[in-house]
Write an enzyme that holds these catalytic residues in place. Structure first.
Site, mmCIF file in Angstrom:
data_model
loop_
_atom_site.group_PDB
_atom_site.id
_atom_site.type_symbol
_atom_site.label_atom_id
_atom_site.label_comp_id
_atom_site.label_asym_id
_atom_site.label_seq_id
_atom_site.Cartn_x
_atom_site.Cartn_y
_atom_site.Cartn_z
ATOM 1 C CB CYS A 112 -56.660 34.640 6.561
ATOM 2 S SG CYS A 112 -55.361 34.957 5.355
ATOM 3 C CG ASP B 221 -51.502 35.730 6.245
ATOM 4 O OD1 ASP B 221 -52.104 34.786 5.717
ATOM 5 O OD2 ASP B 221 -52.047 36.818 6.507
ATOM 6 C CG ASP B 222 -51.346 34.259 2.101
ATOM 7 O OD1 ASP B 222 -52.227 33.857 2.867
ATOM 8 O OD2 ASP B 222 -51.550 35.112 1.220
ATOM 9 C CG HIS C 267 -59.426 37.438 9.015
ATOM 10 N ND1 HIS C 267 -60.237 38.485 8.664
ATOM 11 C CD2 HIS C 267 -58.762 37.089 7.889
ATOM 12 C CE1 HIS C 267 -60.087 38.759 7.378
ATOM 13 N NE2 HIS C 267 -59.204 37.931 6.876
ATOM 14 C CG ASP D 130 -52.778 31.671 7.094
ATOM 15 O OD1 ASP D 130 -51.947 31.464 6.190
ATOM 16 O OD2 ASP D 130 -53.519 32.678 7.116
ATOM 17 C CG HIS D 131 -54.165 29.776 3.793
ATOM 18 N ND1 HIS D 131 -53.382 30.499 2.927
ATOM 19 C CD2 HIS D 131 -54.897 30.686 4.477
ATOM 20 C CE1 HIS D 131 -53.641 31.785 3.071
ATOM 21 N NE2 HIS D 131 -54.548 31.927 4.014
#
Length: 473
Positions: free
Chosen positions: A76, A37-38, A132, A330-331
């Site tokens: 997300c 994540d992130d 998510h 995810d980004h």
């Protein structure tokens, strides 16, 4: 005769030492998908020499690293929607729940990626934050088994909660069971003495190791295991040992730290700013900005340690030699670029994330590609690599050709928010707002995404609009 023997020996030696040596076929490959994540592409193997990421770097040495991998949404929920469905979708964090609601209403919906693999004989298991909501359920505490985020997808969708009580507590948890209720009452960063299990990802990793052992023991059925690691998501909390690694390490200056002029997808970093910051603003306090960046880095190294545990167990079981491994962020995440601390923009920093793919029989290991690709491409790529039919409904394309020849060309990448779409080519980024306003940035220039050149290049704007419209129709 001696000459033939000599060249035969050289040929064998070449096979032993070349990076392009291919192992023998050992049956239907498994899949291990690691979602982080992130995670921006700030890793040692992606060029950030000041970051400690030895386990992800080791995976990169045995796979292909995608340096120009772009997610399809800078949040997300919608980003994971495209990963798990292979299709563009809603721009909100509830994207997968909207899909589930349609299924419940009897609307025919194309199978998700894990469902597709399950339909074709795979045991599918998710652990942690893959969709998510960690664990893939809704409800007040995200543990209601009657509200499923991706119906028919998983044989097991697991979310250990340990002392954080429930998945909601795990998602924004800090050390030793601290749960976020009001962001303003929780510190934006933290480092506490103790082992990996004092933060939520320790419990997620332990459960992943258990599931991996069980799955690997069943040699009669291939598995699709997805593991979702939460850090470096806010708040930036990690065991102190990882913070200490950055003592004395010099970080580079923040690129393009000014708020952009004119209309853009800039935002005021509300998610970050809502936490307790002790009255400090990283946009005006350089020392505080430096601390934030170091705590983010500590979380990256903590996440990297979890990746190391999982990959070590995969190798210990012997399943590694017949498993496709995908590591996916995810980004991205702004650390002060454009005066943003967070994601949710359509700038490069929100949309560029690391991706590494390793698979059995791959020819060229330890290579990097600058081909532009999308998260949308992962579904068809995994099907292609394990020998499953690539479903016609996916909107991405298989990356197998790029994996075989990393210097080949990729394709333009799309991303979106509720109020704008963006297209990234090898030379430019165009962003089109809902009201028709256009941003155009030249990535061949030193200014990159700090100078809107749309007015100077009207013909190029129209050309890129056509490309964008063709991709989304």
């Amino acid at each position: 005769m001696k000459k033939n023997i000599f060249f035969g020996v050289l040929f064998v030696c070449a096979l032993l030492f070349t990076k392009c040596a291919a192992p023998t076929d050992e049956g239907k490959p498994n899949v291990l998908l690691i979602c982080i994540d992130d995670l921006r592409p700030e890793l040692n193997s992606f060029g950030a020499s000041y970051i400690f990421s030895p386990n992800i770097d080791r995976l990169a040495e045995n796979g292909v690293s995608f340096l120009q991998h772009f997610v399809n949404a800078p949040s997300c929920g919608p980003s994971r929607y495209t990963l798990l469905t292979g299709q563009y979708g809603p721009a909100n964090n509830n994207a997968l729940f909207l899909r589930a609601s349609k299924i419940k209403q009897g609307v025919r919906i194309d199978p998700s990626m894990p469902e597709w693999f399950r339909m074709h004989g795979y045991t599918t298991v998710s652990v942690g934050k893959v969709s998510h909501y960690p664990g893939g359920r809704g409800g007040d505490d995200w543990n209601d088994s009657m509200i499923i985020e991706i119906p028919q997808a998983w044989d097991k969708h697991l979310m250990p909660v340990a002392e954080w009580k429930h998945p909601r507590g795990m998602m924004h948890g800090l050390a030793n069971g601290e749960i976020r209720n009001n962001p303003g009452d929780m510190d934006v960063f933290q480092s506490v003495e103790g082992g990996d299990n004092i933060y939520p990802d320790g419990a997620i990793t332990n459960e992943a190791l258990k599931q991996l052992k069980v799955l690997a023991e069943n040699e009669d059925k291939p598995f699709f295991l997805a593991v979702g690691i939460i850090k470096p998501h806010l708040p930036f909390g990690a065991p102190k040992v990882y913070w200490d690694m950055y003592d004395g390490v010099r970080f580079p200056e923040i690129k393009y730290p000014q708020k952009p002029e004119g209309k853009t997808t800039w935002h005021n970093s509300a998610e970050f700013m809502n936490y307790n910051r002790w009255g400090k603003d990283p946009n005006s306090d350089a020392a505080f900005a430096d601390r934030v960046r170091r705590h983010y880095a500590a979380c990256v190294t903590y996440a990297d340690a979890q990746v190391g545990e999982i990959l070590a167990e995969l190798k210990r079981t012997g399943a590694y030699k017949n498993t496709v491994v995908v590591l996916w962020g995810d980004h991205g995440w702004h650390l002060g670029e454009h005066a943003i601390w967070g994601k949710h923009s359509l700038f490069e920093e929100s949309l560029l994330s690391p991706m590494i793919i390793h698979y059995p029989r791959m020819k060229c290991k330890g290579t990097k590609t600058n081909a532009i690709v999308e998260s949308l491409d992962i579904f068809p790529t995994l099907c292609d690599l394990v020998g499953l039919e690539v479903p016609k409904f996916v909107q991405g394309v298989s990356l197998k050709k790029i994996l075989e020849k990393p210097d080949v060309t990729g394709h333009p990448a799309i991303a979106y928010k509720n109020n704008a779409w963006t297209l990234r080519t090898t030379t430019h980024r165009i962003t089109i707002h809902k009201d028709g306003f256009v941003e155009l940035y030249d990535h061949m220039s030193a200014e990159k995404e700090t100078q809107n050149v749309a007015k100077q290049h009207a013909d190029l704007v129209e050309e890129l609009k056509s490309v964008l419209n063709a991709k989304i129709q």
